[in-house]
Design an enzyme around this catalytic site. Structure first.
Site, PDB file in Angstrom:
ATOM      1  N   GLY A   1     -14.105   0.212  -4.239  1.00  0.00           N
ATOM      2  CA  GLY A   1     -13.982   0.927  -5.507  1.00  0.00           C
ATOM      3  C   GLY A   1     -12.877   1.973  -5.515  1.00  0.00           C
ATOM      4  O   GLY A   1     -12.257   2.257  -4.484  1.00  0.00           O
TER       5      GLY A   1
ATOM      6  N   HIS B   1       3.070  -0.244 -11.760  1.00  0.00           N
ATOM      7  CA  HIS B   1       3.289  -1.266 -12.797  1.00  0.00           C
ATOM      8  C   HIS B   1       3.498  -0.656 -14.188  1.00  0.00           C
ATOM      9  O   HIS B   1       4.406  -1.049 -14.913  1.00  0.00           O
ATOM     10  CB  HIS B   1       2.112  -2.249 -12.826  1.00  0.00           C
ATOM     11  CG  HIS B   1       2.103  -3.150 -11.636  1.00  0.00           C
ATOM     12  ND1 HIS B   1       2.831  -4.307 -11.565  1.00  0.00           N
ATOM     13  CD2 HIS B   1       1.467  -3.041 -10.444  1.00  0.00           C
ATOM     14  CE1 HIS B   1       2.642  -4.895 -10.397  1.00  0.00           C
ATOM     15  NE2 HIS B   1       1.821  -4.133  -9.695  1.00  0.00           N
TER      16      HIS B   1
ATOM     17  N   ASP C   1      -4.489   1.580 -14.774  1.00  0.00           N
ATOM     18  CA  ASP C   1      -5.774   1.733 -14.091  1.00  0.00           C
ATOM     19  C   ASP C   1      -6.475   3.066 -14.371  1.00  0.00           C
ATOM     20  O   ASP C   1      -7.688   3.159 -14.214  1.00  0.00           O
ATOM     21  CB  ASP C   1      -5.572   1.622 -12.569  1.00  0.00           C
ATOM     22  CG  ASP C   1      -5.377   0.189 -12.099  1.00  0.00           C
ATOM     23  OD1 ASP C   1      -5.199  -0.695 -12.960  1.00  0.00           O
ATOM     24  OD2 ASP C   1      -5.412  -0.043 -10.880  1.00  0.00           O
TER      25      ASP C   1
ATOM     26  N   TYR D   1     -16.650 -10.988  -9.665  1.00  0.00           N
ATOM     27  CA  TYR D   1     -15.613 -11.877 -10.222  1.00  0.00           C
ATOM     28  C   TYR D   1     -16.143 -13.252 -10.597  1.00  0.00           C
ATOM     29  O   TYR D   1     -15.650 -13.886 -11.508  1.00  0.00           O
ATOM     30  CB  TYR D   1     -14.477 -12.088  -9.204  1.00  0.00           C
ATOM     31  CG  TYR D   1     -13.748 -10.817  -8.911  1.00  0.00           C
ATOM     32  CD1 TYR D   1     -12.655 -10.445  -9.674  1.00  0.00           C
ATOM     33  CD2 TYR D   1     -14.190  -9.956  -7.921  1.00  0.00           C
ATOM     34  CE1 TYR D   1     -12.008  -9.254  -9.446  1.00  0.00           C
ATOM     35  CE2 TYR D   1     -13.550  -8.748  -7.684  1.00  0.00           C
ATOM     36  CZ  TYR D   1     -12.455  -8.407  -8.452  1.00  0.00           C
ATOM     37  OH  TYR D   1     -11.832  -7.218  -8.232  1.00  0.00           O
TER      38      TYR D   1
ATOM     39  N   ARG E   1       0.869  -3.507 -17.475  1.00  0.00           N
ATOM     40  CA  ARG E   1       2.158  -3.948 -18.042  1.00  0.00           C
ATOM     41  C   ARG E   1       2.045  -4.242 -19.542  1.00  0.00           C
ATOM     42  O   ARG E   1       2.917  -3.881 -20.317  1.00  0.00           O
ATOM     43  CB  ARG E   1       2.688  -5.168 -17.279  1.00  0.00           C
ATOM     44  CG  ARG E   1       3.183  -4.748 -15.903  1.00  0.00           C
ATOM     45  CD  ARG E   1       3.964  -5.778 -15.173  1.00  0.00           C
ATOM     46  NE  ARG E   1       4.398  -5.196 -13.898  1.00  0.00           N
ATOM     47  CZ  ARG E   1       5.574  -4.592 -13.705  1.00  0.00           C
ATOM     48  NH1 ARG E   1       6.450  -4.503 -14.678  1.00  0.00           N
ATOM     49  NH2 ARG E   1       5.865  -4.066 -12.530  1.00  0.00           N
TER      50      ARG E   1
ATOM     51  N   SER F   1       0.947  -3.223  -4.340  1.00  0.00           N
ATOM     52  CA  SER F   1      -0.249  -3.541  -3.544  1.00  0.00           C
ATOM     53  C   SER F   1      -0.654  -5.004  -3.696  1.00  0.00           C
ATOM     54  O   SER F   1      -1.258  -5.581  -2.791  1.00  0.00           O
ATOM     55  CB  SER F   1      -1.415  -2.626  -3.948  1.00  0.00           C
ATOM     56  OG  SER F   1      -1.174  -1.324  -3.481  1.00  0.00           O
ATOM     57  N   CYS F   2      -0.316  -5.589  -4.855  1.00  0.00           N
ATOM     58  CA  CYS F   2      -0.628  -7.006  -5.085  1.00  0.00           C
ATOM     59  C   CYS F   2       0.028  -7.880  -4.008  1.00  0.00           C
ATOM     60  O   CYS F   2      -0.423  -8.984  -3.740  1.00  0.00           O
ATOM     61  CB  CYS F   2      -0.138  -7.455  -6.460  1.00  0.00           C
ATOM     62  SG  CYS F   2      -0.433  -6.280  -7.778  1.00  0.00           S
TER      63      CYS F   2
HETATM   64  P1  FAD Z   1      -1.133   2.639  -9.779  1.00  0.00           P
HETATM   65  O1  FAD Z   1      -0.640   1.393  -9.175  1.00  0.00           O
HETATM   66  O2  FAD Z   1      -2.444   3.168  -9.319  1.00  0.00           O
HETATM   67  O3  FAD Z   1      -0.004   3.742  -9.479  1.00  0.00           O
HETATM   68  C1  FAD Z   1      -0.075   5.053  -9.949  1.00  0.00           C
HETATM   69  C2  FAD Z   1       1.118   5.805  -9.405  1.00  0.00           C
HETATM   70  O4  FAD Z   1       1.118   7.109  -9.983  1.00  0.00           O
HETATM   71  C3  FAD Z   1       1.049   6.013  -7.892  1.00  0.00           C
HETATM   72  O5  FAD Z   1       2.275   5.632  -7.328  1.00  0.00           O
HETATM   73  C4  FAD Z   1       0.784   7.510  -7.732  1.00  0.00           C
HETATM   74  O6  FAD Z   1       1.381   8.062  -6.573  1.00  0.00           O
HETATM   75  C5  FAD Z   1       1.420   8.072  -8.992  1.00  0.00           C
HETATM   76  N1  FAD Z   1       0.830   9.351  -9.436  1.00  0.00           N
HETATM   77  C6  FAD Z   1      -0.487   9.632  -9.610  1.00  0.00           C
HETATM   78  N2  FAD Z   1      -0.644  10.903 -10.050  1.00  0.00           N
HETATM   79  C7  FAD Z   1       0.597  11.419 -10.155  1.00  0.00           C
HETATM   80  C8  FAD Z   1       1.095  12.689 -10.559  1.00  0.00           C
HETATM   81  N3  FAD Z   1       0.280  13.671 -10.957  1.00  0.00           N
HETATM   82  N4  FAD Z   1       2.435  12.908 -10.547  1.00  0.00           N
HETATM   83  C9  FAD Z   1       3.296  11.905 -10.168  1.00  0.00           C
HETATM   84  N5  FAD Z   1       2.870  10.692  -9.767  1.00  0.00           N
HETATM   85  C10 FAD Z   1       1.551  10.446  -9.769  1.00  0.00           C
HETATM   86  N6  FAD Z   1      -3.399  -6.632  -9.871  1.00  0.00           N
HETATM   87  C11 FAD Z   1      -3.029  -7.841 -10.355  1.00  0.00           C
HETATM   88  O7  FAD Z   1      -2.848  -7.992 -11.567  1.00  0.00           O
HETATM   89  N7  FAD Z   1      -2.835  -8.901  -9.516  1.00  0.00           N
HETATM   90  C12 FAD Z   1      -3.004  -8.806  -8.166  1.00  0.00           C
HETATM   91  O8  FAD Z   1      -2.799  -9.792  -7.434  1.00  0.00           O
HETATM   92  C13 FAD Z   1      -3.412  -7.553  -7.628  1.00  0.00           C
HETATM   93  N8  FAD Z   1      -3.593  -7.417  -6.290  1.00  0.00           N
HETATM   94  C14 FAD Z   1      -3.922  -6.183  -5.781  1.00  0.00           C
HETATM   95  C15 FAD Z   1      -4.090  -6.053  -4.401  1.00  0.00           C
HETATM   96  C16 FAD Z   1      -4.415  -4.825  -3.847  1.00  0.00           C
HETATM   97  C17 FAD Z   1      -4.580  -4.704  -2.353  1.00  0.00           C
HETATM   98  C18 FAD Z   1      -4.574  -3.683  -4.702  1.00  0.00           C
HETATM   99  C19 FAD Z   1      -4.918  -2.328  -4.120  1.00  0.00           C
HETATM  100  C20 FAD Z   1      -4.423  -3.806  -6.080  1.00  0.00           C
HETATM  101  C21 FAD Z   1      -4.101  -5.057  -6.639  1.00  0.00           C
HETATM  102  N9  FAD Z   1      -3.946  -5.234  -8.024  1.00  0.00           N
HETATM  103  C22 FAD Z   1      -3.587  -6.463  -8.532  1.00  0.00           C
HETATM  104  C23 FAD Z   1      -4.172  -4.116  -8.970  1.00  0.00           C
HETATM  105  C24 FAD Z   1      -2.848  -3.451  -9.348  1.00  0.00           C
HETATM  106  O9  FAD Z   1      -2.179  -3.045  -8.180  1.00  0.00           O
HETATM  107  C25 FAD Z   1      -3.117  -2.253 -10.252  1.00  0.00           C
HETATM  108  O10 FAD Z   1      -3.845  -2.671 -11.367  1.00  0.00           O
HETATM  109  C26 FAD Z   1      -1.815  -1.617 -10.718  1.00  0.00           C
HETATM  110  O11 FAD Z   1      -1.083  -1.151  -9.613  1.00  0.00           O
HETATM  111  C27 FAD Z   1      -2.069  -0.467 -11.689  1.00  0.00           C
HETATM  112  O12 FAD Z   1      -0.855   0.147 -12.005  1.00  0.00           O
HETATM  113  P2  FAD Z   1      -0.815   1.627 -12.578  1.00  0.00           P
HETATM  114  O13 FAD Z   1       0.588   1.865 -13.062  1.00  0.00           O
HETATM  115  O14 FAD Z   1      -1.913   1.853 -13.525  1.00  0.00           O
HETATM  116  O15 FAD Z   1      -1.164   2.624 -11.358  1.00  0.00           O
END
Ligand code: FAD
Length: 453
Positions: free
Chosen positions: A244, A10, A282, A189, A304, A42-43
């Site tokens: 977690g 995201h 995250d 929650y 976002r 994953s959402c």
């Molecule tokens: P992440 O989604 O954790 O992605 C990080 C990315 O960085 C990964 O693809 C990883 O491979 C990559 N990466 C890591 N280290 C490196 C590196 N050194 N070099 C290159 N790439 C790297 N949120 C909502 O708001 N609504 C929902 O309904 C919701 N439902 C969810 C359901 C599930 C089952 C899960 C698991 C999560 C859900 N979430 C939801 C939470 C949401 O998915 C996360 O908050 C969001 O994905 C966070 O985005 P992010 O960009 O911080 O990182």
């Protein structure tokens, strides 16, 4: 100007969108993603597990081909290993040819996110002990849901991810046990009034809920056969852990300031300690408006909003305003119930050291004369407010009717620091097809003020 982004989820996706919107062709964007699959959402995993979306390739934020622009480079299977802040380069290893290269940046945005925790207990490496996040686990879980040999599934962790896993497993016809170490499902929650309703509803739908369950081991011979808690042994052909997460920041140790739990430390402009290096999503703690401090709020919505802020102020010498913070809002269906929660609750307020006054209101959705079978179910509303100022700090709504939109009304009220008095009088519509003469949020706030509606 070269902008490098780490992570294609995201935060990374929103960064690209904002960069293109604001700076168009004047910026050269390179996004590195360690994984093979670009931007699994994953959402959307539950929709996929329940066959509501059938092609796993659709469950994503974007495809690389969505960005055909010549100034956008999306490189999957490329893991960023380190940052050289003096040279302003990142060192990246490509999984396909195992080559390591340096790439220059003017600005670097980290959105490396988290990975799910494997419980530190014996047997966590047994076959059929799974995690729930990302493309690989989604496809593996789906395979097991379709496998008739898998009869009993134990889900560890009754947060919203665990609930999604349990519900999808049950709908696939499995026997399901849902375990949590705390005393209620969804306890981080919602307050007990609502989790009591949902726990009973989970039971009615065939999910056994085991609370206060301290897991000591996963047992089995090669494959998992049971979960051992301090109380008993629960047979399981498959274990899905949703207990977690841990920040993907090992590679940043000694380079970027992390806190003791590994979250990337950022200032009010979402800058790290390194010049021109920002962090969102995250992997960081988010500034919570109601708690007035940073706390873990792991939501796509947060990543976002942070990415949008960072890109908007990316080229200002000193950003002209700090990131405004987030409320933290989520919604979920649990079989026939739907809830939305926003801001703090008793659990998160206590964790953040914030004093809250809690009120709980229950009524019918529409005027009492409308029969229940005509669509007049019970609605529950919880409000959390500052005991002194009455500022609204959190709230939740729950019903079998989809009242989740009211959760966004609460989110807006919390974000704008409205008081109970203001919510009690806010001018909302009335139409008996939808609600009461006073809207449910008016009534809940009036009751919280001691004015019996
Ligand atoms: P992440 O989604 O954790 O992605 C990080 C990315 O960085 C990964 O693809 C990883 O491979 C990559 N990466 C890591 N280290 C490196 C590196 N050194 N070099 C290159 N790439 C790297 N949120 C909502 O708001 N609504 C929902 O309904 C919701 N439902 C969810 C359901 C599930 C089952 C899960 C698991 C999560 C859900 N979430 C939801 C939470 C949401 O998915 C996360 O908050 C969001 O994905 C966070 O985005 P992010 O960009 O911080 O990182």
């Amino acid at each position: 100007i070269k902008v490098v982004i780490v992570g294609a989820s995201h935060g990374g996706h929103q960064s690209i969108l904002e960069l293109l919107t604001r700076y168009g062709e004047n910026v050269d964007i390179t996004l590195f993603e360690a994984g093979d699959y670009v931007s699994f959402m994953s959402c959307g995993m539950e929709l996929y597990l329940e066959d509501k979306v059938t092609d796993v390739n659709d469950v994503r934020n974007f495809r690389p081909e969505n960005f055909p622009q010549s100034n956008v480079h999306i490189l999957n299977n490329h893991e960023v290993k380190t940052i050289d802040a003096d040279k302003k380069t990142v060192t990246v290893t490509s999984a396909s040819d195992n080559e390591t290269k340096e790439y220059p940046y003017d600005k670097l945005i980290l959105s490396s996110g988290v990975k799910p925790n494997n419980l530190p207990v014996p047997g966590a490496d047994l076959e059929n002990v799974y995690l729930m996040r990302g493309y690989n686990w989604a496809t593996k879980i789906k395979e097991k849901l379709n496998d008739p040999a898998i009869k009993k599934i134990a889900v560890v962790g009754a947060g919203y991810i665990g609930i999604e896993a349990a519900e999808a497993s049950r709908k696939a016809g499995k026997e399901v046990v849902l375990l949590d170490v705390i005393d209620r499902p969804l306890g981080t929650y919602l307050d007990a009034e609502m989790t009591d309703i949902l726990e009973q509803h989970l039971n009615e739908n065939g999910i056994e809920v085991l609370t206060n369950a301290k897991i000591e081991a996963f047992t089995g011979n090669g494959k998992v056969e049971a979960i051992k808690t301090s109380e008993k042994e629960i047979p399981a052909d498959l274990v899905i852990q949703a207990a977690g997460v841990k920040a993907n920041t090992e590679w940043l140790k000694g380079i970027v300031d992390l806190d003791e739990r590994g979250w990337i430390q950022t200032n009010e402009y979402l800058q790290t300690n390194l010049p021109d290096v920002y962090a969102v999503g995250d992997a960081t703690l988010a500034y919570s408006i109601p708690a007035r401090k940073k706390m873990p709020i792991a939501l796509a919505t947060v990543a976002r909003r942070e990415a949008r802020y960072v890109v908007k102020h990316l080229f200002e010498e000193v950003p002209n305003k700090p990131f405004g913070g987030v409320v933290g809002s989520s919604a979920l269906s649990v079989f026939d119930y739907h809830f939305a929660a926003s801001g703090l609750n008793s659990f998160t307020a206590a964790k953040a050291g914030v004093d809250v006054r809690v009120s709980y209101y229950e009524d019918t959705l529409r005027p009492k004369y409308v029969p229940e079978e005509q669509g007049n179910p019970k609605v529950s509303i919880q409000l959390f407010s500052d005991p002194m100022t009455h500022q609204l700090l959190g709230g939740a709504v729950l019903s079998t009717y989809d009242v989740t939109g009211q959760g966004n009304v609460l989110a807006l009220a919390i974000q704008n620091k409205l008081t109970l008095e203001e919510l009690a009088e806010a001018d909302f519509f009335f139409q008996p097809g939808f609600d009461r003469q006073w809207s449910m949020l008016n009534l809940a706030a009036q009751q919280a003020l001691g004015e019996e509606p």
